[in-house]
Structure formats: C-alpha cells, structure tokens
Design a protein around this motif. Structure first.
Motif, PDB file in Angstrom:
ATOM      1  N   GLN A  80     -10.209 -53.791  35.042  1.00 33.75           N
ATOM      2  CA  GLN A  80     -10.107 -52.768  36.323  1.00 33.75           C
ATOM      3  C   GLN A  80      -8.725 -52.131  36.105  1.00 33.75           C
ATOM      4  OE1 GLN A  80     -10.718 -54.691  39.739  1.00 33.75           O
ATOM      5  NE2 GLN A  80     -12.959 -54.393  39.743  1.00 33.75           N
ATOM      6  N   LEU A  81      -8.774 -50.648  36.414  1.00 32.27           N
ATOM      7  CA  LEU A  81      -7.497 -50.198  36.941  1.00 32.27           C
ATOM      8  C   LEU A  81      -7.430 -50.418  38.210  1.00 32.27           C
ATOM      9  CD1 LEU A  81      -5.784 -47.514  37.698  1.00 32.27           C
ATOM     10  CD2 LEU A  81      -5.141 -48.309  35.700  1.00 32.27           C
ATOM     11  N   ASP A  82      -6.535 -51.144  38.824  1.00 31.96           N
ATOM     12  CA  ASP A  82      -6.408 -51.629  40.186  1.00 31.96           C
ATOM     13  C   ASP A  82      -5.290 -50.966  40.773  1.00 31.96           C
ATOM     14  OD1 ASP A  82      -7.740 -53.182  42.064  1.00 31.96           O
ATOM     15  OD2 ASP A  82      -5.794 -54.580  41.890  1.00 31.96           O
ATOM     16  N   LEU A  83      -5.622 -50.433  42.188  1.00 35.93           N
ATOM     17  CA  LEU A  83      -4.371 -50.044  42.729  1.00 35.93           C
ATOM     18  C   LEU A  83      -4.728 -49.915  44.092  1.00 35.93           C
ATOM     19  CD1 LEU A  83      -5.033 -46.917  44.150  1.00 35.93           C
ATOM     20  CD2 LEU A  83      -5.368 -46.269  41.959  1.00 35.93           C
TER      21      LEU A  83
ATOM     22  N   ILE B  33      -6.323 -45.458  28.808  1.00 36.20           N
ATOM     23  CA  ILE B  33      -5.599 -46.232  29.571  1.00 36.20           C
ATOM     24  C   ILE B  33      -4.211 -45.796  29.685  1.00 36.20           C
ATOM     25  CG2 ILE B  33      -4.434 -48.429  29.560  1.00 36.20           C
ATOM     26  CD1 ILE B  33      -7.146 -49.669  28.822  1.00 36.20           C
ATOM     27  N   LYS B  34      -3.722 -45.154  28.503  1.00 34.63           N
ATOM     28  CA  LYS B  34      -2.343 -44.410  28.580  1.00 34.63           C
ATOM     29  C   LYS B  34      -2.215 -43.356  29.541  1.00 34.63           C
ATOM     30  CE  LYS B  34       1.263 -42.313  25.692  1.00 34.63           C
ATOM     31  NZ  LYS B  34       1.438 -41.270  26.849  1.00 34.63           N
ATOM     32  N   CYS B  35      -3.608 -42.548  29.583  1.00 30.14           N
ATOM     33  CA  CYS B  35      -3.420 -41.363  30.484  1.00 30.14           C
ATOM     34  C   CYS B  35      -3.410 -42.059  31.946  1.00 30.14           C
ATOM     35  CB  CYS B  35      -4.701 -40.629  30.190  1.00 30.14           C
ATOM     36  SG  CYS B  35      -5.144 -39.238  31.038  1.00 30.14           S
ATOM     37  N   MET B  36      -4.163 -43.125  32.286  1.00 28.43           N
ATOM     38  CA  MET B  36      -3.863 -43.583  33.501  1.00 28.43           C
ATOM     39  C   MET B  36      -2.607 -44.101  33.959  1.00 28.43           C
ATOM     40  SD  MET B  36      -7.538 -45.814  33.570  1.00 28.43           S
ATOM     41  CE  MET B  36      -9.072 -44.915  34.140  1.00 28.43           C
ATOM     42  N   ARG B  37      -2.105 -44.865  32.955  1.00 35.25           N
ATOM     43  CA  ARG B  37      -0.832 -45.338  33.300  1.00 35.25           C
ATOM     44  C   ARG B  37       0.327 -44.210  33.488  1.00 35.25           C
ATOM     45  NH1 ARG B  37      -0.442 -51.008  32.112  1.00 35.25           N
ATOM     46  NH2 ARG B  37      -1.520 -51.710  30.459  1.00 35.25           N
ATOM     47  N   ASP B  38       0.277 -43.083  32.936  1.00 36.30           N
ATOM     48  CA  ASP B  38       1.070 -41.955  32.801  1.00 36.30           C
ATOM     49  C   ASP B  38       0.941 -41.551  34.157  1.00 36.30           C
ATOM     50  OD1 ASP B  38       1.978 -42.565  30.314  1.00 36.30           O
ATOM     51  OD2 ASP B  38       0.987 -40.769  29.454  1.00 36.30           O
ATOM     52  N   TYR B  39      -0.248 -41.163  34.731  1.00 32.34           N
ATOM     53  CA  TYR B  39      -0.530 -40.746  35.754  1.00 32.34           C
ATOM     54  C   TYR B  39      -0.171 -41.225  36.812  1.00 32.34           C
ATOM     55  CZ  TYR B  39      -3.544 -38.351  39.701  1.00 32.34           C
ATOM     56  OH  TYR B  39      -3.898 -37.826  40.600  1.00 32.34           O
TER      57      TYR B  39
ATOM     58  N   LEU C 229     -10.928 -49.079  39.521  1.00 31.86           N
ATOM     59  CA  LEU C 229     -11.597 -48.204  38.540  1.00 31.86           C
ATOM     60  C   LEU C 229     -12.289 -49.260  37.277  1.00 31.86           C
ATOM     61  CD1 LEU C 229      -9.353 -45.118  38.254  1.00 31.86           C
ATOM     62  CD2 LEU C 229     -11.426 -45.551  39.943  1.00 31.86           C
ATOM     63  N   GLY C 230     -13.360 -49.205  37.207  1.00 34.37           N
ATOM     64  CA  GLY C 230     -13.961 -49.910  35.650  1.00 34.37           C
ATOM     65  C   GLY C 230     -13.404 -49.434  34.520  1.00 34.37           C
ATOM     66  N   VAL C 231     -12.455 -49.656  33.845  1.00 33.40           N
ATOM     67  CA  VAL C 231     -12.045 -49.334  32.626  1.00 33.40           C
ATOM     68  C   VAL C 231     -12.929 -49.165  31.549  1.00 33.40           C
ATOM     69  CG1 VAL C 231     -10.293 -49.388  30.702  1.00 33.40           C
ATOM     70  CG2 VAL C 231      -9.784 -49.447  33.327  1.00 33.40           C
TER      71      VAL C 231
END
Ligand code: ASP
Length: 615
Positions: free
Chosen positions: A259-262, A173-179, A560-562
C-alpha cells in the motif's frame, strides 16, 4: 550515477549507458547498439535466447533486460574452438562476447528490433555459466501454465512482459514517492511485528520466543502507527508499506500486498481527495502519457448503489440501474407485484442493441449467472420491438400501459434488451452490478486502454454482520462520522455516514481512506457500538486511546493499493503479473515452497506444538 536515457514512448524501454566503473564486464547492454556504432569494438554479456547454425557461422540472439542483439560467431573473426563452443552452448546460458559492431547484410535488417540494423561479429566467445535445459524459455510464444511459471519464477521474470510490468511498477512507485516528497511528506517506516490492526481480515500471527504463548500480528495496515505519528506532530506521513491479510484470495488479491499509505493533520476529506486527484493525473501523464481531467468525479455511496449497484462502480460504460418498483406494484405479474408488496425492489438495466446479440440460450446463461453467483431468484427480460412495444415470454402478464411505463423509465429503444431483478435491495445491487460488468465485457462497451477514475464518498459508518446481527465498522473503527450525523451515533448508528472516500479505477477499489476520530470519547463510543467493552478496547487499543488524550490534531489519510494500481495502469487482469514473487490462490509460494514445515527444535523454542484439527 549511471546516466538514464529514455527512448520512445514513456515506459517502452529504458536504456542505460553505464560508464566505468559500473561497466565491469561489458561495454554496452544488449539493447543499446545502433547503426552509428558500426565499426566500434564492444563487449556484451547476456543470455542465449536462441541460436542458428548457418554454414559454419553461429548466429546467437543475445538477451539482457535492455534488449536483444544478434551476435555472429564465425570465420574469419572467431576461432574454430569458439565456433564449436557457440554451436553447442545451451539456450539460457550466460555468455560474454567481444567483437566489432557491423552492418547487417542486405535484406537481413530486422525493423522490429531496436538493434535490428546491426550485428556484432564476435572475436572472443566465452561461456560464463551453462544453463541446464530450461522447462520453458522466456522467448517462447506459448506461455506455460502459471504453476510452472511461478515455480521457475527466475525464468519467467526473464520474459519481456514480466520485465516491463516490474519496470512500470518501479516507475509508478517512483512517481508516487516524488509526488509526496514534493508535498512535504515524511517517509516513516512502521513495525511489521506489532499488535492486531482491525481492517476486517484475519491476522497472520507470529509467535514470540521470549514471551511464550504470546503472538505478534503482522500489520493488516500501518493504521494505528500512522495515527500515532499525527499525534506526534509529523503532520504528513507516507510509506510504501507491506500489509498482510489472511483472506480468501481472488485474482486481484494477495495475502501480502503493498500500500502507498499516508496520513495528514489538519485536513478534511476534500484535502485528501484533492491531493490524490493530483497524484492520479501525475501518474497517468508520466507513466502512460495520458491526460486526466480533474477534479475526478465524485458520487456518494448511496448514489453509487442506486445507480450502479456497487460501491466501486465501473464508469467506463453506462448500463445504469433504474428502479421500476412503483410500476411493478401496479402490475398483475405475481413476481413483480409480490416483490414490491414485500417492500423489496424491482430494478433493471437497459442493454442497448443487445436483442440481436443475445440468443434465448445466452439469456438463459445470464439467468443462471445471476442465480448462482448472486442468489437472485431469476432474471426477467424484455425485448424492445420495432414499434417500441415490449416482447417477452412474461409480457402477457402485464397491461400494455404498464409495459410502456417500464420502457419509458428505461428509455428503451428498438433492439434493446431490458433486464430486471425482483429481489431484496442487496441482491438487486449485487446481481445487476455483476450483470453490468459481464455484459460490458461481452459487448465490448469500453476501450481496452481506458482509465476511468472516480471517487465514492460518505459510506455508512457501520454494516450489520449477518451472522451475529452486530454492527461492524464498514471501513475501520477509527473512522469519523460526518459532523451532521454525529447526533445519530448513539441511537441510530445505521443512519451515520462516515467521512470516508474510496478511489475507484475501472470498477476496482484502488484506494480508500477516512478522516479519523481524534476525540477519545467518541472513539470509546464507537468501540462500544462495535460490541467492544472498555476492558477489551483498553487492552487492544489502549495506546491509541491514551494518545488521543494527549493533544491529537484532527487528521485523516488514505491507502492506495499499489499492486492494483500497477495492474490497472498496465492494463493487466491478474495481480500476480505485477508482483515479482507472488503467492498462488492457495497462498503458497511455488518457488520457495512457503509455507513449509519447521524443525521440531524451532517449535520447542517457541513452546509450540502442532495438532491436527478436523474441520
Ligand atoms: N488503513 C486503511 C486501509 O488499509 C486505509 C486508511 O484508512 O488510511 O484500508
């Protein structure tokens, strides 16, 4: 902030050295001390994993989330009272020890443990909290039943495997948030109490006290809000969002999930796919140390169904589907010929080298599997003999040249099994896809740690609901058709393909999204096609239709389904292993006993009464 020290391979373990004032009770963690610390005075706190009494000295394995340290409570450093207390301390109690780091005795070094070269000789031993006898201990090698693990989740979460899974989750999750932060996305929270979002599942409803008889729906996704954010000009939105869907559960589904929703404005499908490609590569490298080649492969929905029978094909192995209907139509074999004549399909797979691995009884089991799980009528199979002829109990019904045509179509080699279903398109897809997956596991056709990522694009806009015969949106009703298919929308909606894309990892849907309709006219037309009259559409989504009339940028997004990502990246098969407090297959929480009954007063306040309805 505490200093974060990484050790070993990424994800193996994380060591924190907590400088004052963060380190109030302890000076070090239980995973931190090394040979270089010998002679230092230290204070450790942790749980008693186990203890051994060795001639007047008590050896304790002290555990915290960072590791395990051996502590010796014995003479001359410890008093008799301390030794006695340590000797009686129950497992899983929390203790504090103060002492000096010492070398382990010759032959007692434990190379499996990071702290295995040292021990701490305790001068002070204090019990901070006594544990009752636990129903299971985190260190025990045989795992208790899942119900017990979920009921005592706090004990289960003390297990190393669970801690590693949640640490991996946190890293991902950290990697996703940073990205996304690096790509100028803005994190916006959207409401949990809202109107229904049509993602195709049943809603969880929350009654409103101030509006008796009215209900909020928990979000199946933040779909409508994120589109509204685009109309509001936010341009790049992201959120780690909790979503709720009241569906029948499977091993990889939960009623509430993350979900990582964007969502992005002024983009097309390629932009979103390219962005997520980058995220996949970044996460695989950062979390697993793996290199992923970009761009990830893409195939259309049509190709995926034709070659693999699934819209989330597992590409870690071959076993591609081959259509032999034209040959089947020429044969005398009634089942094949009848199927072809009826406009249905005879499709099969080649299973290399399976002839020696699968006995007749095992093939019968595969037959029952496709019959029971996918409603197939049967499984026709052939063995490729050394002279490349096909042998089968049904082979006598075929002319040799037709058998040869079939073998050539499937590239059959001696020792292979060729397996076929003769059925409707749907049944051949589902059955052969199921067979592919089962055979690949049984024949170990992929490496356990493999990570195979790809895209499936151009899904149909609509599918037919079998019960009502009506069109339903395959993704959701806000999905835009491909520009070249727009003319079909009115008269042949079944021919319309969507600007939709699913990310597939190891044969599981790991994310999905679409480019949206940004024109209120087209949106109304789609609602109408879905059997929603203007009044209903206005009542349910009026705010979106209105927003689309106030200057809506072209936009699209993905979710994305976290939980699934973490499960796949951690190489696990059960989603509950990567969620701290999951629900069972029956959607209950074993620890808190949710869902539970509520007081009559609460129901009265909501003006609700429960009635038993026989189903
Ligand atoms: N809201 C969609 C879903 O939850 C994802 C998307 O279209 O962005 O599947």
């Amino acid at each position: 902030m505490p200093e974060l020290l990484r050790c070993g391979n990424p994800g193996d373990c994380i060591r924190f050295h907590l400088p004052p004032p963060f380190q109030v009770l302890r000076s070090h963690t239980c995973g931190e001390l090394r040979k270089s610390d010998v002679g230092s005075p230290v204070t450790l706190c942790g749980w008693v994993e186990n203890k051994r009494d060795h001639g007047g000295a008590v050896f304790i394995d002290l555990r915290d989330r960072y590791g395990l340290t051996q502590v010796v409570v014995g003479p001359p450093e410890a008093s008799d009272a301390m030794i006695d207390s340590a000797g009686h301390v129950p497992a899983e109690s929390v203790v504090l020890i103060r002492g000096v780091v010492a070398d382990r005795l010759e032959g007692k070094v434990n190379s499996k443990l990071d702290t295995g070269e040292i021990e701490v000789r305790s001068e002070h031993f204090e019990i901070l909290s006594v544990s009752q006898t636990p129903p299971f201990t985190p260190g025990q090698s045989d795992l208790p039943g899942e119900d017990l693990r979920l009921k005592y989740r706090y004990l289960d979460l003390r297990r190393k495997e669970m801690q590693q899974a949640l640490i991996r989750r946190s890293e991902i999750i950290k990697c996703m948030r940073d990205y996304f932060a690096e790509h100028d996305f803005i994190d916006v929270e959207t409401p949990i109490l809202g109107r229904s979002t049509p993602e195709g599942a049943r809603d969880y409803l929350v009654p409103s006290r101030v509006h008796p008889g009215n209900f909020y729906a928990l979000p199946q996704s933040p779909q409508l809000y994120k589109q509204i954010l685009m109309v509001a000009g936010f341009d790049r939105y992201v959120q780690v969002a909790k979503c709720f869907r009241d569906e029948d559960l499977r091993a990889d589904r939960q009623p509430e999930f993350t979900q990582l929703d964007l969502e992005m404005s002024f983009v097309d499908a390629d932009d979103i796919i390219g962005l997520i490609d980058g995220l996949v590569a970044r996460t695989a490298k950062q979390v697993l140390g793996k290199d992923i080649t970009l761009p990830l492969p893409r195939m259309t929905y049509e190709e995926a169904m034709r070659r693999f029978g699934s819209d989330a094909p597992d590409l870690r192995f071959g076993l591609e589907i081959v259509d032999v209907t034209p040959v089947a139509a020429k044969t005398e074999f009634r089942v094949f010929r009848g199927t072809a004549d009826a406009g249905n399909f005879v499709r099969g797979i080649r299973v290399p080298g399976a002839a020696t691995q699968y006995s007749r009884r095992q093939i019968d089991e595969l037959t029952s599997y496709v019959q029971q799980d996918f409603g197939a009528k049967g499984l026709a199979w052939f063995r490729v003999e050394d002279d490349k002829t096909l042998w089968s109990p049904i082979a006598k019904n075929f002319e040799p040249e037709h058998l040869e045509e079939i073998r050539v179509l499937l590239d059959g080699e001696p020792g292979d099994l060729l397996m076929f279903l003769a059925d409707t398109w749907e049944v051949t897809c589902k059955g052969l896809s199921g067979l592919r997956k089962r055979l690949a596991v049984e024949m170990k056709l992929f490496q356990p740690g493999e990570l195979n990522c790809s895209w499936v694009t151009e899904f149909p806009m609509f599918e037919k609901d079998e019960e009502s015969g009506r069109h339903v949106a395959m993704h959701h009703p806000f999905t835009a058709p491909l520009a070249e298919d727009l003319p079909n929308l009115k008269d042949s909606p079944e021919k319309c393909r969507a600007q939709a894309y699913d990310l597939v990892i190891n044969g599981s849907e790991a994310g999905g999204g679409t480019i949206r309709i940004h024109d209120s006219e087209v949106q109304s037309q789609v609602f109408e096609l879905l059997g929603m009259d203007e009044e209903t559409a206005q009542d349910r989504f009026g705010f979106l239709l209105d927003a689309l009339r106030f200057g809506a940028p072209p936009h699209g997004g993905i979710a994305l389904g976290v939980d699934r990502w973490v499960m796949l990246f951690a190489g696990l098969e059960n989603i509950r292993e990567v969620i701290a407090f999951p629900k069972t297959q029956k959607a209950s929480d074993m620890m808190t006993q949710a869902p539970g009954e509520v007081d009559a007063d609460q129901l009265n306040e909501l003006q609700l009464r429960t009635v038993s309805v026989k189903t």
